[in-house]
Design an enzyme around this catalytic site. Structure first.
Site, PDB file in Angstrom:
ATOM      1  N   CYS A 121     -14.648 149.712  10.002  1.00 54.52           N
ATOM      2  CA  CYS A 121     -15.771 150.698  10.385  1.00 54.52           C
ATOM      3  C   CYS A 121     -16.058 151.380   9.065  1.00 54.52           C
ATOM      4  CB  CYS A 121     -14.909 151.609  11.176  1.00 54.52           C
ATOM      5  SG  CYS A 121     -14.992 150.903  13.103  1.00 54.52           S
ATOM      6  N   GLY A 159      -3.245 131.000 -11.924  1.00 63.16           N
ATOM      7  CA  GLY A 159      -3.301 131.303 -10.494  1.00 63.16           C
ATOM      8  C   GLY A 159      -4.226 130.692  -9.694  1.00 63.16           C
TER       9      GLY A 159
END
Ligand code: LLP
Length: 402
Positions: free
Chosen positions: A332, A265
């Protein structure tokens, strides 16, 4: 040398398509594919791209046109592979923790099937008998890979059937008639040590004596690509020689021979991909300087998830003096791309480039914080082509029932 895109071209991609943006280089994918063919030419090995790294159909088509095969871990990946034009014989289905229903669906597509647990092998054998030969994934009890999260061949890993359970596999063969056409291992990702591959291969070869109908040995993927400037990847030249030697030795003694398969990959797409972000803010606190960019681990999770290192370059200000920054995202919660990283002085609106972002970058992105996913662009023969549009607010609502 792996081809690299120029900073000028990447800057123009950022201006044309906006940031955050993934950019992939077709010529680099081709280079890496041909390198693998050269590495294993002595064994005429088949290369099946582990498409979980990057599934954009335009990327899959490049590998299909080069003559490669593809390794899929879900039926949706199989559907993408078929869309890209891969023939059934060029597709391997290597899922884990799925039920018999997914295997039955895979059989309908007539693709190669890889089974990685005993109870499913038995269920498959009861259902199909000897009518649909399969590959069996073994767990070689080898600890290898860049970190524990990407190590898959150790004794405590969920993957594969333990090499201590060969008798159980043989009993299932006797009981159900299931035909085993291949043996597979995938030991982990980012494996630099060639001995790991040779040890795995020798283990598999030793197990071959238990099965008379084998034609395939699949050694998985996991070749290491360098992420840091001074780092070395897997020494492919030596690997090719050593694999050929080990196989030749076995074939001479056993008078058997096999088709050799690999499933890389990262090796095929990691270095071919670039991730471009924009510096939004600079914050100088008493202890350190932060660069806050217009992206976060929702777009590139590898640093937060694996402590992965990605080289970062300020391509807008390459002559700027060197300063040390924490490069942080806009999500956040703690969202750090790089700690104490030296960069050419960063100014608001500078474009920062993350290298080695082709594999498991866009593919592992999410919409966390209701931030849309980035666009993807392919560079072919110097042309920039949009291959995935930037998501919009409407995309976030697509499946919401209002
Ligand atoms: N074959 C099988 C059965 C696999 O599970 C994998 C990767 C591969 C081949 C390809 O491995 P590669 O050549 O890409 O190392 N998300 C992680 C990597 C997870 C790899 C999972 N399996 C990362 O970003 O480092």
């Amino acid at each position: 040398m792996v081809p690299v895109l120029s900073n000028d071209l990447l800057l123009s991609a950022a201006h044309q398509f906006d940031t955050p943006l993934y950019v992939y280089d077709e010529s680099c994918i081709k280079h890496q594919f041909e390198l693998l063919q050269k590495t294993f030419y002595r064994n005429n090995a088949s290369i099946f791209y582990a498409c979980k790294a990057l599934t954009n159909v335009n990327i899959l088509r490049i590998i299909q046109k080069l003559g490669g095969g593809i390794d899929c871990v879900s039926i949706n990946e199989v559907k993408l592979a078929l869309m890209a034009g891969f023939g059934a014989e060029k597709i391997i289905f290597t899922p884990n923790s799925v039920g018999l229903d997914e295997y039955i669906e895979a059989v309908e597509y007539k693709i190669n099937i890889n089974i990685d647990n005993l109870s499913l092998l038995e269920a498959f054998g009861n259902h199909f008998g000897s009518s649909y030969p399969v590959i069996v994934r073994l767990n070689p009890h080898i600890m290898a890979g860049g970190n524990l999260k990407i190590s898959t061949g150790h004794v405590d890993s969920k993957f594969g059937i333990s090499i201590e359970q060969i008798d159980d596999i043989k009993n299932i063969v006797l009981k159900t008639g299931v035909d085993i056409k291949g043996l597979h291992i995938h030991t982990g990702s980012e494996i630099k040590d060639i001995e790991v591959y040779i040890k795995g291969l020798e283990l598999v070869l030793d197990i071959c004596k238990n099965f008379s109908n084998l034609t395939i040995i699949d050694l998985g993927g996991g070749f290491k690509v360098p992420y840091k400037i001074d780092e070395q990847g897997t020494d492919m030249i030596t690997l090719g020689v050593k694999v050929a030697e080990a196989l030749a030795k076995y074939e001479a003694l056993s008078k058997r021979s096999f088709n050799l398969w690999f499933e890389p990959g990262k090796f095929l797409v990691s270095q071919c991909g670039y991730f471009l972000v924009k510096a939004n803010i600079l914050k100088h606190s008493p202890s350190r300087s932060f660069v806050g960019v217009n992206s976060g681990f929702n777009h590139l999770i590898r640093p937060m998830f694996y402590d992965a290192y990605h080289q970062i370059t300020n391509i807008s200000h390459p002559e700027g003096s060197l300063n040390t920054y924490n490069v942080v995202g806009n999500i956040c919660e703690t969202d750090t791309f790089a700690w104490d990283r030296e960069l050419n002085e960063v100014r608001p609106n500078d474009i920062l480039l993350f290298s080695n972002a082709g594999a498991y970058g866009f593919e592992m992105s999410s919409r966390f914080n209701s931030r849309a996913r980035p666009a993807e662009v392919l560079v072919s023969n110097g042309d920039l082509k949009l291959i995935r549009k930037r998501e919009t607010f409407d995309d976030l609502l697509q499946n919401v029932v209002l």
